[in-house]
Design a protein around this motif. Sequence first.
Motif, PDB file in Angstrom:
ATOM      1  N   VAL A 107       0.792  -1.279   0.029  1.00 32.21           N
ATOM      2  CA  VAL A 107       0.088   0.039  -0.058  1.00 32.21           C
ATOM      3  C   VAL A 107       0.827   1.356  -0.033  1.00 32.21           C
ATOM      4  O   VAL A 107       0.655   2.216  -0.796  1.00 32.21           O
ATOM      5  CB  VAL A 107      -0.824   0.029   1.138  1.00 32.21           C
ATOM      6  CG1 VAL A 107      -1.720   1.190   1.477  1.00 32.21           C
ATOM      7  CG2 VAL A 107      -1.907  -1.173   1.356  1.00 32.21           C
ATOM      8  N   LEU A 108       2.044   1.170   0.765  1.00 37.37           N
ATOM      9  CA  LEU A 108       2.791   2.575   0.992  1.00 37.37           C
ATOM     10  C   LEU A 108       3.368   2.751  -0.682  1.00 37.37           C
ATOM     11  O   LEU A 108       3.314   3.785  -0.945  1.00 37.37           O
ATOM     12  CB  LEU A 108       3.927   2.229   1.928  1.00 37.37           C
ATOM     13  CG  LEU A 108       4.796   3.168   2.253  1.00 37.37           C
ATOM     14  CD1 LEU A 108       4.006   4.420   2.657  1.00 37.37           C
ATOM     15  CD2 LEU A 108       5.898   2.835   3.213  1.00 37.37           C
ATOM     16  N   ALA A 110       2.376   1.638  -3.607  1.00 39.18           N
ATOM     17  CA  ALA A 110       1.771   2.107  -4.525  1.00 39.18           C
ATOM     18  C   ALA A 110       1.005   3.589  -4.257  1.00 39.18           C
ATOM     19  O   ALA A 110       0.971   4.212  -5.253  1.00 39.18           O
ATOM     20  CB  ALA A 110       0.480   1.213  -4.189  1.00 39.18           C
ATOM     21  N   SER A 111       0.758   3.863  -2.817  1.00 42.85           N
ATOM     22  CA  SER A 111       0.306   5.359  -2.778  1.00 42.85           C
ATOM     23  C   SER A 111       1.485   6.396  -3.091  1.00 42.85           C
ATOM     24  O   SER A 111       1.097   7.301  -3.818  1.00 42.85           O
ATOM     25  CB  SER A 111      -0.110   5.470  -1.242  1.00 42.85           C
ATOM     26  OG  SER A 111      -1.024   4.340  -1.150  1.00 42.85           O
ATOM     27  N   VAL A 112       2.408   6.172  -2.334  1.00 43.40           N
ATOM     28  CA  VAL A 112       3.614   7.027  -2.679  1.00 43.40           C
ATOM     29  C   VAL A 112       3.952   7.298  -4.146  1.00 43.40           C
ATOM     30  O   VAL A 112       3.903   8.284  -4.625  1.00 43.40           O
ATOM     31  CB  VAL A 112       4.940   6.854  -2.004  1.00 43.40           C
ATOM     32  CG1 VAL A 112       5.880   7.883  -2.397  1.00 43.40           C
ATOM     33  CG2 VAL A 112       4.468   6.880  -0.385  1.00 43.40           C
TER      34      VAL A 112
ATOM     35  N   THR B 169       2.772   3.571   7.530  1.00 42.65           N
ATOM     36  CA  THR B 169       2.183   3.775   6.318  1.00 42.65           C
ATOM     37  C   THR B 169       0.779   4.531   6.511  1.00 42.65           C
ATOM     38  O   THR B 169       0.561   5.396   5.406  1.00 42.65           O
ATOM     39  CB  THR B 169       1.903   2.298   6.112  1.00 42.65           C
ATOM     40  OG1 THR B 169       3.294   1.579   5.889  1.00 42.65           O
ATOM     41  CG2 THR B 169       1.271   1.858   4.442  1.00 42.65           C
ATOM     42  N   LEU B 176      -0.833  11.841   2.268  1.00 44.67           N
ATOM     43  CA  LEU B 176      -0.617  12.177   0.713  1.00 44.67           C
ATOM     44  C   LEU B 176      -2.270  12.379   0.177  1.00 44.67           C
ATOM     45  O   LEU B 176      -2.595  13.239  -0.565  1.00 44.67           O
ATOM     46  CB  LEU B 176      -0.328  11.027   0.102  1.00 44.67           C
ATOM     47  CG  LEU B 176       1.127  10.919   0.354  1.00 44.67           C
ATOM     48  CD1 LEU B 176       1.695   9.614  -0.114  1.00 44.67           C
ATOM     49  CD2 LEU B 176       2.071  12.163  -0.146  1.00 44.67           C
ATOM     50  N   LEU B 225      -6.679   5.954  -4.221  1.00 43.04           N
ATOM     51  CA  LEU B 225      -6.203   5.927  -2.967  1.00 43.04           C
ATOM     52  C   LEU B 225      -7.269   5.554  -1.980  1.00 43.04           C
ATOM     53  O   LEU B 225      -7.049   5.006  -0.779  1.00 43.04           O
ATOM     54  CB  LEU B 225      -5.670   7.396  -2.638  1.00 43.04           C
ATOM     55  CG  LEU B 225      -4.449   7.883  -3.258  1.00 43.04           C
ATOM     56  CD1 LEU B 225      -3.813   9.226  -2.805  1.00 43.04           C
ATOM     57  CD2 LEU B 225      -3.373   6.822  -2.965  1.00 43.04           C
ATOM     58  N   LEU B 228      -7.011   1.855  -1.585  1.00 45.29           N
ATOM     59  CA  LEU B 228      -5.945   1.355  -1.006  1.00 45.29           C
ATOM     60  C   LEU B 228      -6.401   1.528   0.319  1.00 45.29           C
ATOM     61  O   LEU B 228      -5.951   0.821   1.447  1.00 45.29           O
ATOM     62  CB  LEU B 228      -4.824   1.779  -1.501  1.00 45.29           C
ATOM     63  CG  LEU B 228      -4.255   1.515  -2.859  1.00 45.29           C
ATOM     64  CD1 LEU B 228      -3.276   2.341  -3.216  1.00 45.29           C
ATOM     65  CD2 LEU B 228      -3.859   0.313  -2.696  1.00 45.29           C
TER      66      LEU B 228
END
Lengths: 173, 472
Positions: A107-108, A110-112, B169, B176, B225, B228
């Motif tokens: 997840v980290l 993919a998001s960043v 995370t 973000l 997002l 996720l």
Amino acid sequence: MSNTGTNIIYGLYDDETDLLAAVKEANSQHLEIMDVLSPFPVHGLDPLLGLSESRLHVAGFFFGLTGTLVAFLFMTWSLGFDWQVIYGGKPYWPVPSFIPITFELTVLFASVGMVVTFYTICGLGPGVENPIIDKRITDNKFCIAFDASHTNHEAVNNFFSSTGATEVNQKTI
Amino acid sequence: MGAISSPIRNPLITGRKTYAQITEDICRPTERTPSFAWVVAFALAVTFLAVYLFCVFYTVWKGIGSWNLNRTIGWGWDITNFVWWVGIGHAGTLISAILLLFRQKWRTGVNRAAEAMTIFAVICAGQFPLIHMGRIWLAFFIFPYPNTRGPLWVNFNSPLLWDVFAISTYFTVSLLFWYTGLVPDLATVRDRAKGIRKKLYGIASFGWTGSAKHWQRWESLSLILAGLATPLVLSVHTIVSFDFATSVIPGWHTTIFPPYFVAGAIFSGFAMVQTLMIITRKVLNLKDYITLEHIESMNKVILLTGTIVGVAYLTELFISWYSQYPYEQFAFFNRATGPYWYTYFAMMSCNLLSPQIFWSRKMRRNVTVTFIMSIFVNIGMWYERFVIIATTLARDYLPSSWSMYYPTWVEVGLFLGSLGLFFTLFLIFVRVAPVVAIAEVKSILKSSGDQYTEKFEKYHHEKQFANEASDA
């Protein structure tokens, strides 16, 4: 991006329904729209402008996959090979214990990755100064802009007055 | 957009707003001189923040001995505070991500503030495990970095380590998500500003223009997002529950069913959103955007999740009785009737009983009742974590090591001080950024603005009347 020296003709509309109708009209008159700007996402606009669906999710998938592999392979290497320790009688390669961190890093990454991609491809970022066509576009005006050097001015002016644009201006950005 | 809404839906934006008025109403609070109420609140929050900094300094200077933890009770107010803040931090993502996936339009009025609340709550939460380490300057030991001790890697089997990854995370992704949503609205503020403010908002808004392609990507990004963040938020609190569930303490197994813990997190998070939004809508005069409709919707979530939590409490009691296993029975009956009976009582009455008042529509739409209830829930959920963590430890395996635990002034100071940290950040946020998502509210105006919903209603009413007439 600072000034590009492009000469544009733009019209402002008061409502998104007028904007959608105007874009349809521009398409039927074969006028080449440079950009459409609005204070919020106008639904139904993308197909009229011929914008293909964003592929950000494809990028996101690969960023996520990178995260999955980084997490899983690193834990496998460090606990399984580099320095083996028995924790609570578990095997050196306790795969179920790896699930939470693998998921989190997926997840980290993919998001960043997607957020960075988004700002990069849009040309946006801290301190970026894009030319502002009209200050009211982030408030209540909907704008259609034409590249003045590629269009017939008379046709564009007629188009704006017939589709109900409240203002028509010319500007170098 | 212009899509027709069901006529039974109440408007979410009242006061017959135009796009320009929405901009004006929401941007105003960032532009005018702060009100007296804000200054008083800010002074109070900063005072508590100072108390917090002092207590952190004192703890680090003197060591964990300045707390009343003992050999039997190793986790007390600190970890209680941690879990409480993390739980509060879950509502923001729930509102912004899960409600986005479910296409709930009422989300737009409260998502911005709820996401900000999430970020600030996670900042507060993250402090407690760090301070609890005692030697805070060695906190980087929790990350797997190549070190001179082997390198000896961290224990990837430990839920405490999973927590490190989950919380960091969660914080990053929430930040973000929140900031990307904020960029178009900061551009709106930029285009109204002059001088130094224009420059600062220009930097902060990343050169946003509102181009159609950018909007398309922005919507696509928000949706992914959200997709996720939804499993992420569930995973984070599941992992927090693993901190306890994987231990060998009978009473901590109460968290072995993570959905119960997640429901508790949503419950407390929505309560904190209510506390903040009820004050914000009044002080910033945003009652047209955060309407009774929003408050009622959130109260429904509080009722549902509160009842889920309550069912879990009662199930635990029932199963421990039904099991006829004396140790299990003791763990739970000790909670309800042991020396800490009052914390159990506070938990049960605040979390299970008091939300039942929201079965009444009148109560759900009563702002005063909602505000008082939201405070009750906040208190109740704090006690829930205390009940699980400390009262279980107080009566462990050996009666000879049974003990009691009362916090010292340092621990109380840390907790109250963390509230100061939270409110300081929130009060700065309401001054510098639009508290309501301007672009998103504009995009639902045509379907949920009162002047439009009335039109639909009239249309449907006339149609029905015409149908009845033709039937006759």
